[in-house]
Design an enzyme around this catalytic site. Structure first.
Site, PDB file in Angstrom:
ATOM      1  N   ASP A  53       0.567  -0.752  -0.392  1.00  0.00           N
ATOM      2  CA  ASP A  53      -0.128   0.410   0.083  1.00  0.00           C
ATOM      3  C   ASP A  53       0.931   1.365   0.006  1.00  0.00           C
ATOM      4  OD1 ASP A  53      -1.986   1.593   0.041  1.00  0.00           O
ATOM      5  OD2 ASP A  53      -3.341   0.038   1.347  1.00  0.00           O
ATOM      6  N   TRP A  54      -0.197   2.336  -0.569  1.00  0.00           N
ATOM      7  CA  TRP A  54       1.048   3.679  -0.625  1.00  0.00           C
ATOM      8  C   TRP A  54       1.946   3.944   1.003  1.00  0.00           C
ATOM      9  CZ3 TRP A  54       0.035   1.238  -4.607  1.00  0.00           C
ATOM     10  CH2 TRP A  54       0.142   1.758  -6.107  1.00  0.00           C
TER      11      TRP A  54
END
Length: 749
Positions: A288-289
């Site tokens: 995930d970012w």
């Protein structure tokens, strides 16, 4: 993908594009270099994706190998940061290997439609919320859902979706419940897996997320999900397993949170033992970012791609990984495996043979029609006292429409799932692009389409802001339809299940003035309804998408029959939940990431062992609790009868007869559950199969329901595998989890 509030407003104007002087580049995709195919054996599509990936890896330099395993940074979100050649202004970008004909990976958020389209003067279809689509219990609708997303991603120059949320609704106040597919692993996994198949049918790589146990947003970057092995395998991880087995996604996105003390994106038990060895996933794991926390530990644990690079430009999988390989801390073989999984996924999805350029205009009419069709199968009829619905256009003379901006549009969910509304937010069209956290309504007007269905009636609107004025309109009308809304978004959980902004009081007052009151809920998940016994009809519309008002009007007036059923349990109140208060939710801890004000907050545990595998309806049954509306529940304008349940000797298929006993054609969802032998230690049933069946009035059909063997099994922690216990199994069937009157047994020796 997930981003913080400050990062959520990605490139608010296409002026930035012009200023940067960057054009989308074809990156010398294989379509531009056919003459070189003979010298590039990996371009032979008759070879397996794995063989083709290995052939490419033999040609890569160390720098190129590293290039494929991380994003290029935050681009224009950091002053002075270079804008990479070929970037399509989406959520993520990994440059390809131009000299070998390998295209770049262009990712975009697409939970309920393509995000950020307005930044490039593009359009994207807003589909119903994912939890709404799950309410259809229709794998074909899920495939269509994914196909819409896939074709519009391709139209806009993207070749990877980063949607595909499957985390179970352990915490129904979770701000992202609307992005997920409910509380049951079989339903959620089946719907999400078919959604992924739809995406990848368009030669776009699919994704499944957030792996794993990211079941609340409160403190998501630092909470620790505590759960035992068996409970984990039989709940969230089972949903992932089923989704992966059906959809074969290119990617799995690992979550922000810790699981049993270790960050999900560097957790070897999650990434290697469960995902790769137990489930057999062959694609790549993308963080995930901002969810990557290390170089060596993450690479050795099984993370393949860091996205999108760190804010300070020092990516864990950039120069640091190259140095770790050179020093021997990360074996070259490990880096080769990371690249192999990425490349084989690209070949598997066909993004090499079918490059995304040139871009073309999205077909908004096809998308709207598809969205309306999905919405018609997603909207749930929860109450219909005295058969108030369907409304009769010939006999109804006046209708009051009250609340929730129903005069102009329908609500959408926020965060990285926020699709841009065509023409701007319909309640404030001059405000520009949607800001992170803004409540956005789409131009699908319930008032307009209800008027179209009742051309001879007086249909008037009141905003509901002044309760007295709303009551006056309701009292003077034959029917009152109150629209109530609950905005939910990534990064912020709801503190309660109650409707916000005094809407319960509005509904109470309108119902007191007009007993013929219909409540239409536009919510991201379950809500409490203290007024439910005082209204005649309740409709759960979720966030119904760009065709939502048309679908809703078709259902309210009976042009289409209701068929949807709840994918989540609706509690009577927070006291019925495993955690009456969202764990960690305080005035200081509510947000997605650690901010300066939260930097001193200590990581905290979320005890998932309290419910264990008994998520949702299983918890209610185990605790002997009666919900407001049970999992699997939904009404229709006709009635159905169940009979003649049978199961084959090995418990793989159940058959039963469903009869339409009413006067209207309809589609019923037949549900099959299993009670496991006493040795399982369980006191609740499990969903093991379901089937939609369409029936004419008076028609009876024999329905065969395949029973999922994993859902009839327990996870043996010593054998590290699912096993069917010896003993007697009871198969139950009926129209909901709370109504399974038919039962039959079979034995396993």
């Amino acid at each position: 993908m997930s981003v913080t509030k400050v990062l959520g407003t990605l490139l608010t104007s296409s002026i930035l594009v012009a200023a940067a002087g960057v054009a989308f580049d074809a990156e010398a995709t294989p379509a531009t270099v056919p003459a070189a195919a003979a010298a590039r054996p990996w371009m032979n599509a008759s070879l397996s994706p794995d063989v083709r990936a290995d052939l490419v890896i033999k040609q890569l330099t160390l720098a190129e190998k590293v290039q494929l395993v991380h994003g290029t940074g935050w681009a224009t979100l950091i002053p002075g940061n270079p804008i990479p050649k070929g970037w399509n202004y989406g959520a993520g970008y990994v440059p390809g290997i131009e000299r070998l004909g390998i295209p770049g990976i262009h990712m975009d958020d697409s939970a309920v439609g393509v995000r950020g389209a307005a930044n490039m003067s593009r359009y994207a279809t807003l589909l119903p919320s994912t939890v709404g689509a799950a309410a259809s219990w229709n794998p074909k609708a899920a495939f269509l859902y994914g196909a819409v997303i896939g074709r519009e991603l391709r139209d806009q120059g993207f070749n990877m979706s980063i949607g595909g949320g499957v985390d179970l609704a352990r915490e129904p106040r979770d701000g992202r419940t609307f992005e997920y597919a409910g509380e049951d692993p079989l339903l959620a996994g089946t719907m999400t897996g078919n959604l992924i198949k739809g995406v990848q049918s368009q030669h776009v790589m699919g994704d499944i997320k957030h792996y794993a146990f990211n079941d609340q947003e409160t403190g998501r970057s630092y909470f620790n999900a505590v759960i035992g092995d068996r409970a984990a395998q039989e709940s969230d991880l089972l949903a992932f397993r089923i989704g992966i087995d059906i959809g074969h996604p290119a990617g799995v996105m690992c979550a922000y949170n810790r699981v049993n003390g270790i960050y999900a994106c560097e957790n070897p038990w999650l990434l290697t033992q469960v995902l790769r060895k137990d489930i057999g996933f062959k694609g790549f794991v993308v963080s995930d970012w901002g969810g990557t926390h290390s170089t060596v530990a993450s690479a050795l644990a099984g993370l393949d791609m860091e996205m999108p690079g760190s804010l300070d430009g020092k990516s864990h999988f950039g120069a640091a990984l190259e140095q770790a390989v050179q020093s021997g801390k990360v074996p070259m073989a490990t880096l080769d495996e990371m690249d192999h999984r990425i490349l084989r996924s690209m070949f598997m999805a066909g993004v090499v043979e079918h490059p995304v350029t040139p871009r073309r205009v999205v077909n908004p009419f096809e998308g709207r029609d598809d969205a309306e069709h999905i919405a018609e199968e997603s909207i749930v009829l929860l109450r219909n006292k005295h058969h108030l619905l369907p409304l009769d256009a010939e006999s109804v003379h006046s209708i009051a429409i009250i609340g929730a901006h129903a005069d102009v549009g329908v609500l959408s969910g926020g965060g990285s799932a926020q699709v841009d509304a065509p023409g701007g937010n319909v309640i404030d069209p001059h405000a520009g692009g949607a800001k992170w956290g803004e409540t956005v309504y789409f131009p699908s007007s319930p008032l307009k389409y209800i008027r179209q269905h009742a051309p001879h009636a007086t249909v008037a609107f009141n905003s509901g802001a002044d309760i007295a004025a709303a009551v006056a309109l309701a009292r003077s009308s034959q029917v009152a339809v109150v629209f109530a809304q609950q905005h939910m978004l990534e990064g912020m959980d709801r503190p309660t299940l109650a409707l916000p902004d005094n809407q319960d009081a509005l509904i109470e007052a309108v119902a007191a003035a007009n007993p013929r009151t219909v409540v239409v809920l536009e919510t991201g998940g379950p809500v409490t309804m203290p007024w439910v016994d005082r209204v005649q009809a309740v409709v759960e519309a979720w966030y119904p998408g760009i065709g939502g008002a048309q679908a809703l009007a078709n259902l309210l007036f009976g042009n289409v029959n209701f068929s949807a059923k709840l994918p989540v349990t609706f509690p009577r109140g927070e006291g019925q939940l495993p955690h009456p208060v969202v764990t960690g939710l305080t005035a200081d801890v509510f947000h997605t990431e650690l901010t300066d004000a939260q930097a001193k907050v200590e990581p905290f545990d979320v005890d998932y062992n309290k419910a264990g595998a008994a998520v949702g309806y299983k918890w209610f049954e185990r605790q002997h609790l009666s919900p407001l509306f049970p999992f699997g529940f939904g009404l229709s304008y006709t009635t159905y009868a169940y009979s003649n349940l049978k199961v084959d000797a090995d418990g793989k298929t159940a058959t039963l007869t469903v009869t339409n006993t009413g006067r209207r054609a309809g589609t019923e969802i037949a549900e099959a559950y299993a009670l496991l032998p006493k040795a399982s230690g369980e006191t609740y049933k499990r969903l093991v199969g379901f089937k939609r069946v369409s029936l004419a009035p008076g028609e009876a059909q024999t329905v065969a329901i395949p029973l999922n063997e994993l859902c009839e099994s327990i996870y043996g922690t010593q054998k590290h595998a699912f096993v069917r216990l010896p003993g007697t199994y009871t198969i139950l069937a009926g129209p909901s989890s709370a109504n399974t009157l038919l039962k039959v047994t079979f034995s396993v020796r």
